[in-house]
Design a protein around this motif. Structure first.
Motif, PDB file in Angstrom:
ATOM      1  N   ASP A   1       0.816  -1.206   0.000  1.00 47.60           N
ATOM      2  CA  ASP A   1       0.000   0.000   0.000  1.00 47.60           C
ATOM      3  C   ASP A   1       0.861   1.272   0.000  1.00 47.60           C
ATOM      4  O   ASP A   1       0.362   2.354  -0.226  1.00 47.60           O
ATOM      5  N   LYS A   2       2.144   1.141   0.331  1.00 49.13           N
ATOM      6  CA  LYS A   2       2.998   2.324   0.393  1.00 49.13           C
ATOM      7  C   LYS A   2       3.455   2.708  -1.019  1.00 49.13           C
ATOM      8  O   LYS A   2       3.693   1.851  -1.859  1.00 49.13           O
ATOM      9  N   PRO A   3       3.576   4.013  -1.270  1.00 43.31           N
ATOM     10  CA  PRO A   3       3.971   4.430  -2.629  1.00 43.31           C
ATOM     11  C   PRO A   3       5.415   4.119  -2.971  1.00 43.31           C
ATOM     12  O   PRO A   3       5.764   4.040  -4.142  1.00 43.31           O
ATOM     13  N   TYR A   4       6.270   3.960  -1.952  1.00 45.99           N
ATOM     14  CA  TYR A   4       7.681   3.709  -2.207  1.00 45.99           C
ATOM     15  C   TYR A   4       8.114   2.423  -1.516  1.00 45.99           C
ATOM     16  O   TYR A   4       7.688   2.125  -0.400  1.00 45.99           O
ATOM     17  N   GLY A   5       8.994   1.680  -2.188  1.00 40.15           N
ATOM     18  CA  GLY A   5       9.501   0.443  -1.612  1.00 40.15           C
ATOM     19  C   GLY A   5      10.647   0.680  -0.657  1.00 40.15           C
ATOM     20  O   GLY A   5      11.131   1.807  -0.467  1.00 40.15           O
ATOM     21  N   GLU A   6      11.122  -0.392  -0.031  1.00 37.54           N
ATOM     22  CA  GLU A   6      12.179  -0.280   0.959  1.00 37.54           C
ATOM     23  C   GLU A   6      13.506   0.136   0.341  1.00 37.54           C
ATOM     24  O   GLU A   6      14.352   0.713   1.014  1.00 37.54           O
ATOM     25  N   ASP A   7      13.691  -0.155  -0.944  1.00 36.51           N
ATOM     26  CA  ASP A   7      14.964   0.160  -1.591  1.00 36.51           C
ATOM     27  C   ASP A   7      14.992   1.566  -2.201  1.00 36.51           C
ATOM     28  O   ASP A   7      15.947   1.939  -2.869  1.00 36.51           O
ATOM     29  N   THR A   8      13.938   2.349  -1.973  1.00 34.08           N
ATOM     30  CA  THR A   8      13.840   3.670  -2.580  1.00 34.08           C
ATOM     31  C   THR A   8      14.622   4.703  -1.778  1.00 34.08           C
ATOM     32  O   THR A   8      14.556   4.741  -0.556  1.00 34.08           O
ATOM     33  N   ILE A   9      15.392   5.536  -2.480  1.00 31.02           N
ATOM     34  CA  ILE A   9      16.072   6.680  -1.865  1.00 31.02           C
ATOM     35  C   ILE A   9      15.493   7.940  -2.469  1.00 31.02           C
ATOM     36  O   ILE A   9      15.443   8.087  -3.680  1.00 31.02           O
ATOM     37  N   ILE A  10      15.006   8.834  -1.618  1.00 30.20           N
ATOM     38  CA  ILE A  10      14.400  10.070  -2.095  1.00 30.20           C
ATOM     39  C   ILE A  10      15.494  11.104  -2.326  1.00 30.20           C
ATOM     40  O   ILE A  10      16.242  11.444  -1.420  1.00 30.20           O
ATOM     41  N   GLY A  11      15.600  11.597  -3.537  1.00 31.26           N
ATOM     42  CA  GLY A  11      16.569  12.634  -3.861  1.00 31.26           C
ATOM     43  C   GLY A  11      15.878  13.973  -4.053  1.00 31.26           C
ATOM     44  O   GLY A  11      14.732  14.036  -4.514  1.00 31.26           O
ATOM     45  N   CYS A  12      16.543  15.028  -3.656  1.00 28.63           N
ATOM     46  CA  CYS A  12      15.987  16.373  -3.756  1.00 28.63           C
ATOM     47  C   CYS A  12      16.936  17.268  -4.531  1.00 28.63           C
ATOM     48  O   CYS A  12      18.126  16.994  -4.649  1.00 28.63           O
ATOM     49  N   VAL A  13      16.395  18.364  -5.050  1.00 24.11           N
ATOM     50  CA  VAL A  13      17.187  19.386  -5.719  1.00 24.11           C
ATOM     51  C   VAL A  13      16.919  20.708  -5.025  1.00 24.11           C
ATOM     52  O   VAL A  13      15.768  21.118  -4.876  1.00 24.11           O
ATOM     53  N   ALA A  14      17.975  21.367  -4.564  1.00 24.15           N
ATOM     54  CA  ALA A  14      17.858  22.676  -3.925  1.00 24.15           C
ATOM     55  C   ALA A  14      18.275  23.739  -4.930  1.00 24.15           C
ATOM     56  O   ALA A  14      19.422  23.773  -5.374  1.00 24.15           O
ATOM     57  N   VAL A  15      17.343  24.597  -5.319  1.00 25.70           N
ATOM     58  CA  VAL A  15      17.628  25.682  -6.253  1.00 25.70           C
ATOM     59  C   VAL A  15      18.185  26.862  -5.467  1.00 25.70           C
ATOM     60  O   VAL A  15      17.645  27.254  -4.430  1.00 25.70           O
ATOM     61  N   LEU A  16      19.287  27.432  -5.936  1.00 18.80           N
ATOM     62  CA  LEU A  16      19.964  28.525  -5.241  1.00 18.80           C
ATOM     63  C   LEU A  16      19.397  29.865  -5.696  1.00 18.80           C
ATOM     64  O   LEU A  16      19.414  30.184  -6.891  1.00 18.80           O
ATOM     65  N   ASP A  17      18.914  30.644  -4.745  1.00 16.01           N
ATOM     66  CA  ASP A  17      18.271  31.925  -5.045  1.00 16.01           C
ATOM     67  C   ASP A  17      18.878  33.019  -4.173  1.00 16.01           C
ATOM     68  O   ASP A  17      18.192  33.661  -3.385  1.00 16.01           O
ATOM     69  N   TYR A  18      20.204  33.204  -4.314  1.00 12.91           N
ATOM     70  CA  TYR A  18      20.899  34.131  -3.427  1.00 12.91           C
ATOM     71  C   TYR A  18      20.578  35.589  -3.728  1.00 12.91           C
ATOM     72  O   TYR A  18      20.778  36.459  -2.888  1.00 12.91           O
ATOM     73  N   LYS A  19      20.058  35.880  -4.925  1.00 15.22           N
ATOM     74  CA  LYS A  19      19.624  37.240  -5.242  1.00 15.22           C
ATOM     75  C   LYS A  19      18.178  37.478  -4.823  1.00 15.22           C
ATOM     76  O   LYS A  19      17.632  38.558  -5.046  1.00 15.22           O
ATOM     77  N   MET A  20      17.547  36.460  -4.261  1.00 12.52           N
ATOM     78  CA  MET A  20      16.167  36.539  -3.760  1.00 12.52           C
ATOM     79  C   MET A  20      15.174  36.903  -4.871  1.00 12.52           C
ATOM     80  O   MET A  20      14.123  37.471  -4.594  1.00 12.52           O
ATOM     81  N   SER A  21      15.497  36.596  -6.117  1.00  8.68           N
ATOM     82  CA  SER A  21      14.601  36.949  -7.218  1.00  8.68           C
ATOM     83  C   SER A  21      13.298  36.157  -7.153  1.00  8.68           C
ATOM     84  O   SER A  21      12.216  36.714  -7.365  1.00  8.68           O
ATOM     85  N   MET A  22      13.383  34.874  -6.852  1.00  6.10           N
ATOM     86  CA  MET A  22      12.162  34.065  -6.767  1.00  6.10           C
ATOM     87  C   MET A  22      11.346  34.447  -5.543  1.00  6.10           C
ATOM     88  O   MET A  22      10.114  34.490  -5.585  1.00  6.10           O
ATOM     89  N   LYS A  23      12.011  34.728  -4.433  1.00  4.56           N
ATOM     90  CA  LYS A  23      11.309  35.133  -3.209  1.00  4.56           C
ATOM     91  C   LYS A  23      10.543  36.434  -3.440  1.00  4.56           C
ATOM     92  O   LYS A  23       9.367  36.556  -3.070  1.00  4.56           O
ATOM     93  N   LYS A  24      11.207  37.409  -4.074  1.00  2.59           N
ATOM     94  CA  LYS A  24      10.540  38.682  -4.334  1.00  2.59           C
ATOM     95  C   LYS A  24       9.392  38.505  -5.320  1.00  2.59           C
ATOM     96  O   LYS A  24       8.357  39.163  -5.206  1.00  2.59           O
ATOM     97  N   CYS A  25       9.573  37.624  -6.286  1.00  2.00           N
ATOM     98  CA  CYS A  25       8.522  37.378  -7.271  1.00  2.00           C
ATOM     99  C   CYS A  25       7.282  36.792  -6.614  1.00  2.00           C
ATOM    100  O   CYS A  25       6.150  37.192  -6.915  1.00  2.00           O
ATOM    101  N   ILE A  26       7.477  35.858  -5.683  1.00  2.00           N
ATOM    102  CA  ILE A  26       6.351  35.258  -4.965  1.00  2.00           C
ATOM    103  C   ILE A  26       5.658  36.312  -4.107  1.00  2.00           C
ATOM    104  O   ILE A  26       4.422  36.366  -4.016  1.00  2.00           O
TER     105      ILE A  26
END
Length: 339
Positions: A1-26
């Protein structure tokens, strides 16, 4: 019933926004309070999405499997690392030119508290990989050039910035450089940054080629590093080549015994060169070019293979033996020199 199996590793991507352009846009275009009722095409993430894609294209991100928030930024060090002479100090450098020195300055390492023990965690282990044209090796009779990939390790200081000084390499000979941060308590938790392209990066990389034919002669080495304090920062330099223990075997399934209680915190690294497993494909598959690898069986198509330089990390257990098994990923009959 679980969406991920025991052998699954969750990977993430961190987008760098040091000029705060995305923050200001939001902030200037906030998302609707009711998604379906008040949704407008130019609000919230809808308007930020193109900027996210552009940042991914420009290499302004890092991938991770649980290693993040690792820097103590400052006005002098506002991004993960800087290179002398880079044009924009608020963006990661993607191209190393002949005018740049091979010096990389990192901010302070951020002190992390272990949630279970309530004490400061051990610092992350940083690994750099630099590939250079190997001038000491003669080019083979096949006309291919020779390159050497060097691995080195260091840690960030919590009181002073850290500078990795690789000026012992000629910038013109650098193919690429990349950095990885490894959790010292669990080497499966890592963060890795996009590679920095050097002047000696393969010129044919942007064309359609048979990579198996163009792959250069590759040599790998590991170096030790030393750290000194100079001009208000910790400077890391290469000290000498490290010769690892060699296991001569035709098997990629090894059994290690138990270790001591103190040794279970050690991280073991392995290196070898081999081909991946042969992958049969549908001869009618238009996405992968068929390659008749075996002359004795010319009718059986396989996906093209190239020689890979494989490296990884693992830990041993003080209560049970540990099995090291890579036979499902790599062709153990192709391990170079059976080492």
């Amino acid at each position: 019933d679980k969406p991920y199996g025991e052998d699954t590793i969750i990977g993430c991507v961190a987008v760098l926004d040091y000029k705060m352009s995305m923050k200001k846009c939001i902030e200037n275009n906030p998302p609707p309070h009711h998604y379906l009722k008040d949704e407008r095409p130019k609000t919230g993430m809808n308007i930020v999405e193109p900027e996210v894609i552009n940042k991914l294209k420009r290499g302004q991100f890092y991938g991770h499997t649980g290693v993040y928030d690792i820097f103590e930024y400052s006005d002098e060090q506002p991004i993960p690392f800087t290179i002398p002479g880079q044009a924009d100090n608020l963006s990661l450098c993607n191209d190393l030119t002949a005018e740049n020195e091979c010096k990389f300055t990192f901010p302070l390492g951020k002190e992390k508290i272990c949630p279970f023990r309530g004490v400061p965690k051990k610092p992350f282990i940083w690994r750099y990989m630099i590939q250079t044209v190997d001038g000491s090796a003669a080019v083979g009779g096949d006309g291919k050039r020779s390159v050497v990939t060097t691995y080195g390790y260091f840690t960030l200081n919590k009181e002073f910035p850290t500078q990795l000084d690789l000026s012992n390499y000629s910038t013109e000979d650098v193919c690429w450089i990349r950095f990885t941060a490894i959790d010292s308590l669990n080497p499966q938790k890592r963060a890795w940054f996009p590679p920095i392209k050097g002047p000696a990066f393969a010129k044919s990389a942007d064309t359609y080629i048979d990579i198996a034919e163009e792959l250069p002669h590759i040599r790998e080495r590991i170096v030790t590093t030393t750290t000194t304090h100079e001009a208000g920062m910790n400077v890391v330099k290469e000290e000498g080549e490290f010769l690892p223990s060699v296991i001569v075997t035709k098997d990629l399934e090894l059994l290690f015994g138990t270790c001591s209680y103190e040794e279970q915190d050690d991280i073991y690294a392995y290196f070898f060169q081999a081909y991946p497993m042969k992958q049969p494909i549908d001869p009618n598959d238009c996405h992968i070019k068929s390659s008749k690898v075996s002359a004795s069986d010319p009718n059986e198509p396989f996906a093209p293979r190239i020689m890979e330089s494989v490296h990884g990390y693992f830990q041993l257990c003080d209560e049970y033996p540990s099995k090291f098994n890579l036979t499902k990923s790599w062709d153990e009959t192709s391990v170079v020199k059976n080492q």
